[in-house]
Design an enzyme around this catalytic site. Structure first.
Site, PDB file in Angstrom:
ATOM      1  N   SER A 157       0.860  -1.182   0.000  1.00  0.00           N
ATOM      2  CA  SER A 157       0.000   0.000   0.000  1.00  0.00           C
ATOM      3  C   SER A 157       0.897   1.231   0.000  1.00  0.00           C
ATOM      4  O   SER A 157       1.541   1.547   1.009  1.00  0.00           O
ATOM      5  CB  SER A 157      -0.905   0.013   1.238  1.00  0.00           C
ATOM      6  OG  SER A 157      -1.794  -1.079   1.227  1.00  0.00           O
TER       7      SER A 157
ATOM      8  N   LYS B 276      -7.380   1.804  -2.227  1.00  0.00           N
ATOM      9  CA  LYS B 276      -6.878   1.371  -0.922  1.00  0.00           C
ATOM     10  C   LYS B 276      -6.827   2.546   0.054  1.00  0.00           C
ATOM     11  O   LYS B 276      -7.131   2.391   1.247  1.00  0.00           O
ATOM     12  CB  LYS B 276      -5.491   0.745  -1.065  1.00  0.00           C
ATOM     13  CG  LYS B 276      -4.860   0.295   0.257  1.00  0.00           C
ATOM     14  CD  LYS B 276      -5.721  -0.741   0.978  1.00  0.00           C
ATOM     15  CE  LYS B 276      -5.170  -1.087   2.365  1.00  0.00           C
ATOM     16  NZ  LYS B 276      -3.918  -1.851   2.338  1.00  0.00           N
TER      17      LYS B 276
ATOM     18  N   LYS C 295       0.948   5.791   8.172  1.00  0.00           N
ATOM     19  CA  LYS C 295       1.464   6.005   6.809  1.00  0.00           C
ATOM     20  C   LYS C 295       0.322   6.134   5.813  1.00  0.00           C
ATOM     21  O   LYS C 295       0.302   7.027   4.963  1.00  0.00           O
ATOM     22  CB  LYS C 295       2.395   4.845   6.445  1.00  0.00           C
ATOM     23  CG  LYS C 295       2.958   4.872   5.031  1.00  0.00           C
ATOM     24  CD  LYS C 295       2.185   3.967   4.079  1.00  0.00           C
ATOM     25  CE  LYS C 295       2.270   2.510   4.483  1.00  0.00           C
ATOM     26  NZ  LYS C 295       1.554   1.625   3.510  1.00  0.00           N
TER      27      LYS C 295
END
Length: 291
Positions: free
Chosen positions: A93, A168, A236
């Site tokens: 990701s 995502k 993140k």
């Protein structure tokens, strides 16, 4: 059967690589921690010693590493060592713009790249029921679909390169907001002395029900935050969400708030815990003893 190189055998990558080996594919695995290759070897795979070793003879190269710089570093070596024309599947990701840059670079060098981030956490990886959102060409997606079906349950081609990462990011926004809401509900219920387990059971059967509530309520009730997906990684991902929203010129006020709450949890030393440990942040803000 396919010759597969799998780079990155962490919480998610390890069970995925094992499932591919158990399905009869030839899988070579590589990780910075050599001991992480043990389960793959037990499943019939091979432990590789370097990028050059792992990609040798590979038809498909799978990557599952933590962040954009990690993917860039891995692919820099892959582009030098792998055979031209090889299909690369990035399950990591990372930032959509980085994926688009890497896809263009791959194409210029004669490689094919799919961005295929996954959702479902450790449980989804172990049970091979991940949701996989795939960006890239339709032809490459169809070629890779049999492999996706081994590790995932919901597999969807969502558009050109970078689209998987964009979807995502949206997923991570929804998940973080949902976890935060469940955490607040738990602390609220406990403050009133309610049978919290019973309350969450009935809430799960109504409109408040969600996969997050189903999968994370046990963590919150027992205050067991062994990482299935670390707060560090969700931090993140929330950075990706807020940056991409700004670049697109759209507002995400709830996303920005949740991003700050995730950052606060990390700053308070909870980065290595499961993201259900956002509960601890609610306790801190409520002036309660942190579990």
């Amino acid at each position: 059967m396919t010759n597969i190189a799998f780079i990155g055998l962490g919480i998610m990558g390890n069970p995925m690589a094992v499932h591919l080996a158990q399905a009869g594919h030839t899988v070579a695995g590589l990780d910075r921690s050599v001991e992480r290759t043990a389960e793959l070897v037990a499943a019939g795979g091979r432990a590789a010693s370097s990028i050059a070793d792992v990609v040798k003879g590979a038809d498909v190269i799978c990557v599952m590493v933590p962040d954009s710089p990690d993917v860039q570093d891995v692919l820099e070596d892959v582009f030098q060592e792998a055979e031209t024309g090889t299909l690369i599947i990035d399950f990591s990701s990372i930032r959509p713009d980085v994926t688009q840059q890497l896809a263009a670079q791959a194409q210029a060098l004669g490689f094919r790249l799919l961005d295929a981030p996954v959702s479902g956490g450790e449980a989804g990886a172990k049970n091979a029921v991940l949701s996989i959102m795939v960006g890239g060409s339709a032809e490459d997606f169809l070629e890779a679909k049999p492999l996706f079906d081994v590790v995932g349950k919901t597999v969807v081609h969502v558009g050109p390169s970078g689209s998987g990462q964009t979807v995502k990011a949206a997923n991570q926004l929804i998940v973080a907001a949902n976890i935060q809401a469940v955490a607040e509900a738990v602390v609220f219920l406990e403050a009133y002395g309610v049978d919290t387990a019973a309350a969450l059971e009935v809430l799960g059967g109504g409109l408040a029900g969600s996969t997050v509530l189903q999968q994370k309520r046990a963590n919150m009730l027992s205050r067991s935050f062994e990482p299935g997906f670390r707060i560090d990684l969700h931090h993140k991902d929330m950075g990706i969400v807020t940056a991409a929203a700004r670049e697109a010129g759209v507002v995400a006020p709830l996303g920005s708030l949740v991003a700050q709450l995730v950052a606060s949890a990390r700053a308070n030393g909870d980065g290595g815990l499961d993201h259900s440990a956002l509960l601890r942040g609610v306790e801190r803000l409520s002036g309660k003893a942190v579990s």
